[in-house]
Design a protein around this motif. Sequence first.
Motif, PDB file in Angstrom:
ATOM      1  N   ASN A 166       0.838  -1.201   0.000  1.00  0.00           N
ATOM      2  CA  ASN A 166       0.000   0.000   0.000  1.00  0.00           C
ATOM      3  C   ASN A 166       0.871   1.248   0.000  1.00  0.00           C
ATOM      4  OD1 ASN A 166       0.448   0.781   2.950  1.00  0.00           O
ATOM      5  ND2 ASN A 166      -0.444  -1.280   3.184  1.00  0.00           N
ATOM      6  N   ILE A 167       0.232   2.365  -0.024  1.00  0.00           N
ATOM      7  CA  ILE A 167       0.916   3.643  -0.191  1.00  0.00           C
ATOM      8  C   ILE A 167       1.938   3.926   0.911  1.00  0.00           C
ATOM      9  CG2 ILE A 167      -0.754   5.059   1.081  1.00  0.00           C
ATOM     10  CD1 ILE A 167      -0.637   7.043  -1.291  1.00  0.00           C
ATOM     11  N   TYR A 168       1.774   3.268   2.083  1.00  0.00           N
ATOM     12  CA  TYR A 168       2.704   3.458   3.197  1.00  0.00           C
ATOM     13  C   TYR A 168       3.642   2.269   3.406  1.00  0.00           C
ATOM     14  CZ  TYR A 168      -0.424   7.330   4.344  1.00  0.00           C
ATOM     15  OH  TYR A 168      -1.161   8.480   4.282  1.00  0.00           O
ATOM     16  N   ASP A 169       3.267   1.104   2.937  1.00  0.00           N
ATOM     17  CA  ASP A 169       4.073  -0.103   3.104  1.00  0.00           C
ATOM     18  C   ASP A 169       4.661  -0.521   1.760  1.00  0.00           C
ATOM     19  OD1 ASP A 169       5.229  -2.524   3.651  1.00  0.00           O
ATOM     20  OD2 ASP A 169       3.404  -3.523   4.345  1.00  0.00           O
ATOM     21  N   HIS A 170       5.944  -0.244   1.567  1.00  0.00           N
ATOM     22  CA  HIS A 170       6.635  -0.526   0.311  1.00  0.00           C
ATOM     23  C   HIS A 170       7.616  -1.682   0.438  1.00  0.00           C
ATOM     24  CE1 HIS A 170       6.098   3.956  -1.144  1.00  0.00           C
ATOM     25  NE2 HIS A 170       4.983   3.429  -0.653  1.00  0.00           N
ATOM     26  N   SER A 171       7.474  -2.505   1.468  1.00  0.00           N
ATOM     27  CA  SER A 171       8.490  -3.525   1.752  1.00  0.00           C
ATOM     28  C   SER A 171       8.701  -4.488   0.593  1.00  0.00           C
ATOM     29  CB  SER A 171       8.123  -4.298   3.023  1.00  0.00           C
ATOM     30  OG  SER A 171       6.829  -4.873   2.929  1.00  0.00           O
ATOM     31  N   PHE A 172       7.647  -4.800  -0.168  1.00  0.00           N
ATOM     32  CA  PHE A 172       7.782  -5.744  -1.266  1.00  0.00           C
ATOM     33  C   PHE A 172       8.285  -5.093  -2.558  1.00  0.00           C
ATOM     34  CE2 PHE A 172       5.535  -8.613   1.461  1.00  0.00           C
ATOM     35  CZ  PHE A 172       5.911  -9.877   1.038  1.00  0.00           C
ATOM     36  N   LEU A 173       8.610  -3.808  -2.486  1.00  0.00           N
ATOM     37  CA  LEU A 173       9.196  -3.146  -3.647  1.00  0.00           C
ATOM     38  C   LEU A 173      10.717  -3.176  -3.589  1.00  0.00           C
ATOM     39  CD1 LEU A 173       6.902   0.013  -4.024  1.00  0.00           C
ATOM     40  CD2 LEU A 173       6.656  -2.259  -5.053  1.00  0.00           C
ATOM     41  N   GLN A 196      -6.115  -1.596   6.203  1.00  0.00           N
ATOM     42  CA  GLN A 196      -7.303  -1.731   7.054  1.00  0.00           C
ATOM     43  C   GLN A 196      -8.069  -0.414   7.184  1.00  0.00           C
ATOM     44  OE1 GLN A 196      -7.297  -3.792  10.762  1.00  0.00           O
ATOM     45  NE2 GLN A 196      -6.071  -5.478  10.026  1.00  0.00           N
ATOM     46  N   GLY A 197      -7.939   0.445   6.201  1.00  0.00           N
ATOM     47  CA  GLY A 197      -8.645   1.724   6.216  1.00  0.00           C
ATOM     48  C   GLY A 197      -7.811   2.876   6.737  1.00  0.00           C
ATOM     49  N   LEU A 198      -6.651   2.575   7.337  1.00  0.00           N
ATOM     50  CA  LEU A 198      -5.797   3.626   7.892  1.00  0.00           C
ATOM     51  C   LEU A 198      -5.399   4.638   6.834  1.00  0.00           C
ATOM     52  CD1 LEU A 198      -4.084   4.668  10.324  1.00  0.00           C
ATOM     53  CD2 LEU A 198      -2.219   3.259   9.437  1.00  0.00           C
ATOM     54  N   ALA A 199      -5.132   4.165   5.618  1.00  0.00           N
ATOM     55  CA  ALA A 199      -4.666   5.049   4.550  1.00  0.00           C
ATOM     56  C   ALA A 199      -5.725   6.044   4.108  1.00  0.00           C
ATOM     57  CB  ALA A 199      -4.206   4.221   3.348  1.00  0.00           C
ATOM     58  N   LEU A 200      -6.976   5.797   4.476  1.00  0.00           N
ATOM     59  CA  LEU A 200      -8.070   6.662   4.034  1.00  0.00           C
ATOM     60  C   LEU A 200      -8.637   7.529   5.161  1.00  0.00           C
ATOM     61  CD1 LEU A 200     -10.052   4.070   1.851  1.00  0.00           C
ATOM     62  CD2 LEU A 200      -8.131   5.539   1.189  1.00  0.00           C
ATOM     63  N   MET A 201      -8.104   7.387   6.361  1.00  0.00           N
ATOM     64  CA  MET A 201      -8.663   8.091   7.514  1.00  0.00           C
ATOM     65  C   MET A 201      -8.124   9.513   7.645  1.00  0.00           C
ATOM     66  SD  MET A 201      -8.527   4.985  10.322  1.00  0.00           S
ATOM     67  CE  MET A 201      -9.329   5.911  11.643  1.00  0.00           C
ATOM     68  N   SER A 202      -8.985  10.400   8.117  1.00  0.00           N
ATOM     69  CA  SER A 202      -8.523  11.748   8.445  1.00  0.00           C
ATOM     70  C   SER A 202      -7.731  11.676   9.747  1.00  0.00           C
ATOM     71  CB  SER A 202      -9.714  12.692   8.613  1.00  0.00           C
ATOM     72  OG  SER A 202     -10.487  12.323   9.750  1.00  0.00           O
ATOM     73  N   LEU A 203      -6.858  12.639   9.967  1.00  0.00           N
ATOM     74  CA  LEU A 203      -6.012  12.614  11.157  1.00  0.00           C
ATOM     75  C   LEU A 203      -6.816  12.665  12.443  1.00  0.00           C
ATOM     76  CD1 LEU A 203      -3.080  14.941  10.045  1.00  0.00           C
ATOM     77  CD2 LEU A 203      -3.231  12.464   9.939  1.00  0.00           C
ATOM     78  N   SER A 204      -7.954  13.340  12.407  1.00  0.00           N
ATOM     79  CA  SER A 204      -8.794  13.446  13.611  1.00  0.00           C
ATOM     80  C   SER A 204      -9.405  12.118  14.014  1.00  0.00           C
ATOM     81  CB  SER A 204      -9.907  14.479  13.384  1.00  0.00           C
ATOM     82  OG  SER A 204     -10.743  14.073  12.319  1.00  0.00           O
ATOM     83  N   GLU A 205      -9.473  11.171  13.069  1.00  0.00           N
ATOM     84  CA  GLU A 205     -10.048   9.857  13.352  1.00  0.00           C
ATOM     85  C   GLU A 205      -9.036   8.858  13.886  1.00  0.00           C
ATOM     86  OE1 GLU A 205     -13.373   8.684  10.251  1.00  0.00           O
ATOM     87  OE2 GLU A 205     -11.586   9.403   9.204  1.00  0.00           O
ATOM     88  N   LEU A 206      -7.757   9.156  13.746  1.00  0.00           N
ATOM     89  CA  LEU A 206      -6.723   8.169  14.062  1.00  0.00           C
ATOM     90  C   LEU A 206      -6.660   7.862  15.553  1.00  0.00           C
ATOM     91  CD1 LEU A 206      -3.652   9.292  11.915  1.00  0.00           C
ATOM     92  CD2 LEU A 206      -5.165   7.356  11.501  1.00  0.00           C
ATOM     93  N   PRO A 207      -6.575   6.588  15.912  1.00  0.00           N
ATOM     94  CA  PRO A 207      -6.315   6.222  17.308  1.00  0.00           C
ATOM     95  C   PRO A 207      -4.963   6.774  17.754  1.00  0.00           C
ATOM     96  CG  PRO A 207      -7.102   4.321  16.059  1.00  0.00           C
ATOM     97  CD  PRO A 207      -6.821   5.403  15.064  1.00  0.00           C
ATOM     98  N   THR A 208      -4.795   6.978  19.044  1.00  0.00           N
ATOM     99  CA  THR A 208      -3.552   7.557  19.564  1.00  0.00           C
ATOM    100  C   THR A 208      -2.336   6.678  19.275  1.00  0.00           C
ATOM    101  OG1 THR A 208      -3.994   6.534  21.723  1.00  0.00           O
ATOM    102  CG2 THR A 208      -4.739   8.805  21.393  1.00  0.00           C
ATOM    103  N   TYR A 209      -2.562   5.402  19.003  1.00  0.00           N
ATOM    104  CA  TYR A 209      -1.453   4.488  18.699  1.00  0.00           C
ATOM    105  C   TYR A 209      -0.608   5.007  17.534  1.00  0.00           C
ATOM    106  CZ  TYR A 209       1.051   0.281  17.197  1.00  0.00           C
ATOM    107  OH  TYR A 209       2.025  -0.598  16.831  1.00  0.00           O
ATOM    108  N   PHE A 210      -1.227   5.768  16.638  1.00  0.00           N
ATOM    109  CA  PHE A 210      -0.539   6.234  15.431  1.00  0.00           C
ATOM    110  C   PHE A 210       0.021   7.646  15.580  1.00  0.00           C
ATOM    111  CE2 PHE A 210      -3.813   3.179  14.081  1.00  0.00           C
ATOM    112  CZ  PHE A 210      -3.004   2.219  13.507  1.00  0.00           C
ATOM    113  N   ASP A 211       0.111   8.141  16.799  1.00  0.00           N
ATOM    114  CA  ASP A 211       0.606   9.503  17.024  1.00  0.00           C
ATOM    115  C   ASP A 211       2.015   9.708  16.466  1.00  0.00           C
ATOM    116  OD1 ASP A 211      -1.712  10.295  18.206  1.00  0.00           O
ATOM    117  OD2 ASP A 211      -0.943  10.307  20.268  1.00  0.00           O
ATOM    118  N   SER A 212       2.833   8.662  16.486  1.00  0.00           N
ATOM    119  CA  SER A 212       4.229   8.791  16.047  1.00  0.00           C
ATOM    120  C   SER A 212       4.359   9.115  14.563  1.00  0.00           C
ATOM    121  CB  SER A 212       5.005   7.507  16.354  1.00  0.00           C
ATOM    122  OG  SER A 212       4.473   6.415  15.609  1.00  0.00           O
ATOM    123  N   VAL A 213       3.309   8.847  13.787  1.00  0.00           N
ATOM    124  CA  VAL A 213       3.394   9.102  12.335  1.00  0.00           C
ATOM    125  C   VAL A 213       2.388  10.164  11.878  1.00  0.00           C
ATOM    126  CG1 VAL A 213       4.334   6.846  11.737  1.00  0.00           C
ATOM    127  CG2 VAL A 213       1.847   7.145  11.862  1.00  0.00           C
TER     128      VAL A 213
END
Length: 295
Positions: A166-173, A196-213
């Motif tokens: 996906n747009i954030y996970d390029h490991s297989f490239l 899992q929908g993370l790539a389409l979420m607005s920042l206000s919707e993100l769980p705190t787990y993703f604060d680092s990014v």
Amino acid sequence: MKIGLGTVQFGLDYGVSNHSGKTKESEVSEILKEALRLGIHKLDTAYLYGNSESILGQNKKELRNFEVITKTKKFDLKSITKADVRVLREGFFESLSRLNLNQVYGLMIHDSEDLLKENSGYLWEELELLKAEGKVAKIGVSVYSPIQTEKILEKYPIDIIQFPLNIYDHSFLQNGILAKLKKLGIEIHIRSVFLQGLALMSLSELPTYFDSVKIHLQECQDILQKRGITLLEASLDFIKSVQEVDFAILGINNISQLLEIFNSYHIKKDFSDIDYSKFAILDENITNPSKWKLT
């Protein structure tokens, strides 16, 4: 690359951005009909996707027009036994019964680590036997990392593979793994296209787990917003740019999502000046949903 239909949402409440739960059975029937009308004929499911297979099997008329791929049970012990072979076969025939089919297009080992365990050849021999019996056309594996993939390729001549991209996970490239798979004639399917929908979420919707990014995600979203491109359009354009991929398996919750994805996939916009390498996230704790700690 073509679109395939993912079905985990038909049997499980799945996805970090999914607030509506499992797809209703009546909606599943309409999704299948609409997918066929749009020319989508690949369908991905699994024994472990709740009651997804059973719900699909209630739509026999539509299902027979799809090339169905399902996956095996998982195996808990460090070494594969003859008993596990029976579990694989019995589970597969249970999948056929649930799906109301006599055969399927593809059967994958669900957990790639099962093909790296001691005596994993027992499982592979059973897959080959099911193929020889005409119960499945292509056999392979669902993998999580390029390292797992390389190890499996050293041991088994797989026909079909599925992995995250996906747009954030390029490991297989990296490291030419896609070119190697293509040279071997392996059919390549990608999953987790929207993370899992993370790539389409607005920042206000993100769980705190993703604060680092969050700052990184904001920068990516700003790049797209300046060009009038949506997160969905960019996510789909990115995977379309990977020429080696045969099918992108996209999870659908309802008809409106299916139509939005299909239209965005075929939209005519200029993406040429977007450098997707700047979107990559190297932290596996973010790009691998199995590592997420959201509670």
